[in-house]
Design a protein around this motif. Structure first.
Motif, PDB file in Angstrom:
ATOM      1  N   UNK A 251      -1.195   8.513  -2.153  1.00  0.00           N
ATOM      2  CA  UNK A 251      -0.285   7.469  -1.690  1.00  0.00           C
ATOM      3  C   UNK A 251      -1.141   6.320  -1.170  1.00  0.00           C
ATOM      4  N   UNK A 252      -0.881   5.100  -1.596  1.00  0.00           N
ATOM      5  CA  UNK A 252      -1.694   3.972  -1.153  1.00  0.00           C
ATOM      6  C   UNK A 252      -1.372   3.617   0.289  1.00  0.00           C
ATOM      7  N   UNK A 253      -2.430   3.446   1.088  1.00  0.00           N
ATOM      8  CA  UNK A 253      -2.304   3.053   2.489  1.00  0.00           C
ATOM      9  C   UNK A 253      -2.672   1.588   2.669  1.00  0.00           C
ATOM     10  N   UNK A 254      -3.795   1.173   2.064  1.00  0.00           N
ATOM     11  CA  UNK A 254      -4.283  -0.198   2.162  1.00  0.00           C
ATOM     12  C   UNK A 254      -4.807  -0.637   0.794  1.00  0.00           C
ATOM     13  N   UNK A 255      -4.549  -1.876   0.447  1.00  0.00           N
ATOM     14  CA  UNK A 255      -4.983  -2.385  -0.863  1.00  0.00           C
ATOM     15  C   UNK A 255      -6.426  -2.884  -0.848  1.00  0.00           C
ATOM     16  N   UNK A 256      -7.013  -3.039   0.343  1.00  0.00           N
ATOM     17  CA  UNK A 256      -8.423  -3.434   0.454  1.00  0.00           C
ATOM     18  C   UNK A 256      -8.931  -3.056   1.839  1.00  0.00           C
ATOM     19  N   UNK A 257     -10.264  -3.089   1.996  1.00  0.00           N
ATOM     20  CA  UNK A 257     -10.866  -2.871   3.311  1.00  0.00           C
ATOM     21  C   UNK A 257     -11.511  -4.175   3.766  1.00  0.00           C
ATOM     22  N   UNK A 258     -11.907  -4.220   5.016  1.00  0.00           N
ATOM     23  CA  UNK A 258     -12.297  -5.498   5.613  1.00  0.00           C
ATOM     24  C   UNK A 258     -13.518  -6.127   4.954  1.00  0.00           C
ATOM     25  N   UNK A 259     -14.416  -5.312   4.371  1.00  0.00           N
ATOM     26  CA  UNK A 259     -15.637  -5.862   3.796  1.00  0.00           C
ATOM     27  C   UNK A 259     -15.766  -5.605   2.296  1.00  0.00           C
ATOM     28  N   UNK A 260     -14.644  -5.257   1.646  1.00  0.00           N
ATOM     29  CA  UNK A 260     -14.668  -5.074   0.199  1.00  0.00           C
ATOM     30  C   UNK A 260     -13.251  -5.130  -0.368  1.00  0.00           C
ATOM     31  N   UNK A 261     -13.042  -6.011  -1.310  1.00  0.00           N
ATOM     32  CA  UNK A 261     -11.741  -6.073  -1.980  1.00  0.00           C
ATOM     33  C   UNK A 261     -11.663  -5.096  -3.154  1.00  0.00           C
ATOM     34  N   UNK A 262     -12.767  -4.399  -3.423  1.00  0.00           N
ATOM     35  CA  UNK A 262     -12.809  -3.440  -4.528  1.00  0.00           C
ATOM     36  C   UNK A 262     -12.401  -2.030  -4.082  1.00  0.00           C
TER      37      UNK A 262
ATOM     38  N   UNK B 154      -9.854   0.618  -1.844  1.00  0.00           N
ATOM     39  CA  UNK B 154      -8.547   0.831  -1.251  1.00  0.00           C
ATOM     40  C   UNK B 154      -8.585   2.049  -0.335  1.00  0.00           C
ATOM     41  N   UNK B 155      -7.562   2.202   0.463  1.00  0.00           N
ATOM     42  CA  UNK B 155      -7.412   3.382   1.303  1.00  0.00           C
ATOM     43  C   UNK B 155      -6.186   4.149   0.823  1.00  0.00           C
ATOM     44  N   UNK B 156      -6.373   5.454   0.582  1.00  0.00           N
ATOM     45  CA  UNK B 156      -5.297   6.278   0.044  1.00  0.00           C
ATOM     46  C   UNK B 156      -5.160   7.572   0.852  1.00  0.00           C
ATOM     47  N   UNK B 157      -3.982   8.182   0.725  1.00  0.00           N
ATOM     48  CA  UNK B 157      -3.696   9.446   1.394  1.00  0.00           C
ATOM     49  C   UNK B 157      -3.378  10.509   0.356  1.00  0.00           C
ATOM     50  N   UNK B 158      -4.059  11.632   0.433  1.00  0.00           N
ATOM     51  CA  UNK B 158      -3.829  12.722  -0.512  1.00  0.00           C
ATOM     52  C   UNK B 158      -2.403  13.243  -0.364  1.00  0.00           C
ATOM     53  N   UNK B 159      -1.692  13.334  -1.472  1.00  0.00           N
ATOM     54  CA  UNK B 159      -0.298  13.790  -1.420  1.00  0.00           C
ATOM     55  C   UNK B 159      -0.191  15.301  -1.224  1.00  0.00           C
ATOM     56  N   UNK B 160      -1.314  16.014  -1.300  1.00  0.00           N
ATOM     57  CA  UNK B 160      -1.296  17.467  -1.110  1.00  0.00           C
ATOM     58  C   UNK B 160      -1.685  17.856   0.313  1.00  0.00           C
ATOM     59  N   UNK B 161      -2.891  17.460   0.748  1.00  0.00           N
ATOM     60  CA  UNK B 161      -3.383  17.910   2.060  1.00  0.00           C
ATOM     61  C   UNK B 161      -3.240  16.856   3.150  1.00  0.00           C
ATOM     62  N   UNK B 162      -2.934  15.612   2.762  1.00  0.00           N
ATOM     63  CA  UNK B 162      -2.722  14.564   3.746  1.00  0.00           C
ATOM     64  C   UNK B 162      -3.974  13.849   4.214  1.00  0.00           C
TER      65      UNK B 162
END
Length: 298
Positions: A15-26, A28-36
């Protein structure tokens, strides 16, 4: 495991949490749909990470001034806090290994206090500085891919991992190799940022700033405990530490910006200390502090 896998359970749906991080637009931050578990995506390769740390890019992304004395000054609050923790729970006769020892500031302080301690640091630039200020060995060993030298196996009574585990692309293999470096009944002390940090929900600007390229994983207390249980550790204890003061929180809340040049960890004025102490104690008691510490045995 590949760049599409959860680093803990190897699941491939997120599951997408963030589309980018502060020092890289390449990234993303995601959450595992199984273990969280929450992690960066796509994962860097081990070689990419080696280059990132050889060039000391995390520090350069944070500190405009790379003068070592300036970095040391900013680090000493955490160094002293960690030193006090070790003085409370680690015997002076123990052989200690700090993995990810950085510039060697903590090792130097513990040596001054009479401890026998070595370090591991994969960053060439940081390791060179650590070797100049520390008496003990500072090894260049990547515990995600290198074989453990025979002379190190089961040598240490205690291993220290301060703000390291969140940087590791293969955390299970890394922790398993940590176990190989511990004697029977050895202890491990792990410090990581807390994904349940209260400020993430309080301030949108902090939430944007929180995520960064250097951090592969973002741990909650329960996921951190379950990881070490799964890998065979016992007597696991997790508690919170609030590094930053109520002044830092109010600066974020009012101004929406970090205090990079002068991070405020504590209030020094006697008449106001009680406010800061209450703030920190409340967050620690609810495990909503900015930092988690895990202590476990094998």
């Amino acid at each position: 495991m590949n760049e599409f896998s959860c680093v803990l359970c190897n699941h491939h749906r997120f599951i997408k949490i963030k589309s980018k991080v502060r020092d890289s637009e390449k990234k993303r931050i995601v959450k595992c749909s199984k273990c969280g578990h929450v992690q960066i995506y796509p994962l860097p390769s081990i070689d990419d990470d080696k280059e990132f740390y050889d060039k000391d890019m995390q520090s350069k992304n944070i500190n405009r001034d790379m003068d070592i004395e300036y970095i040391k000054k900013k680090s000493m609050y955490d160094v002293e806090r960690r030193k006090q923790l070790i003085l409370e729970i680690v015997d002076k006769e123990f052989e200690i290994l700090e993995i990810g020892c950085g510039y060697g500031f903590l090792i130097n302080e513990l040596e001054e206090a009479g401890f026998n301690i070595d370090g591991i640091e994969i960053s060439n630039s940081r390791r060179k500085i650590a070797k100049k200020i520390c008496k003990g060995n500072i090894y260049d060993i990547n515990l995600m891919k290198d074989d453990i030298p025979k002379y190190l196996e089961h040598k240490y009574d205690a291993i220290l991992l301060f703000q390291v585990l969140e940087h590791i692309v293969k955390p299970k293999k890394f922790i398993e190799n940590n176990k190989k470096l511990l004697k029977d009944e050895g202890i491990i002390i792990v410090e990581v940022p807390n994904l349940n940090d209260h400020l993430l929900n309080l301030c949108s600007q902090y939430n944007e700033f929180f995520w960064q390229r250097a951090h592969i994983s973002y741990f909650t207390p329960s996921i951190l405990i379950n990881l070490f249980k799964e890998l065979g550790f016992e007597d696991i204890n997790v508690f919170g530490v609030q590094r930053y003061s109520i002044v830092n929180m109010m600066n974020w809340y009012i101004n929406g910006v970090p205090q990079i040049e002068e991070p405020i960890y504590e209030i020094l004025e006697d008449d106001l200390k009680w406010i800061d102490e209450y703030y920190k104690c409340k967050l620690v008691s609810e495990l909503k502090s900015d930092t988690l510490v895990l202590i476990a045995k094998i």
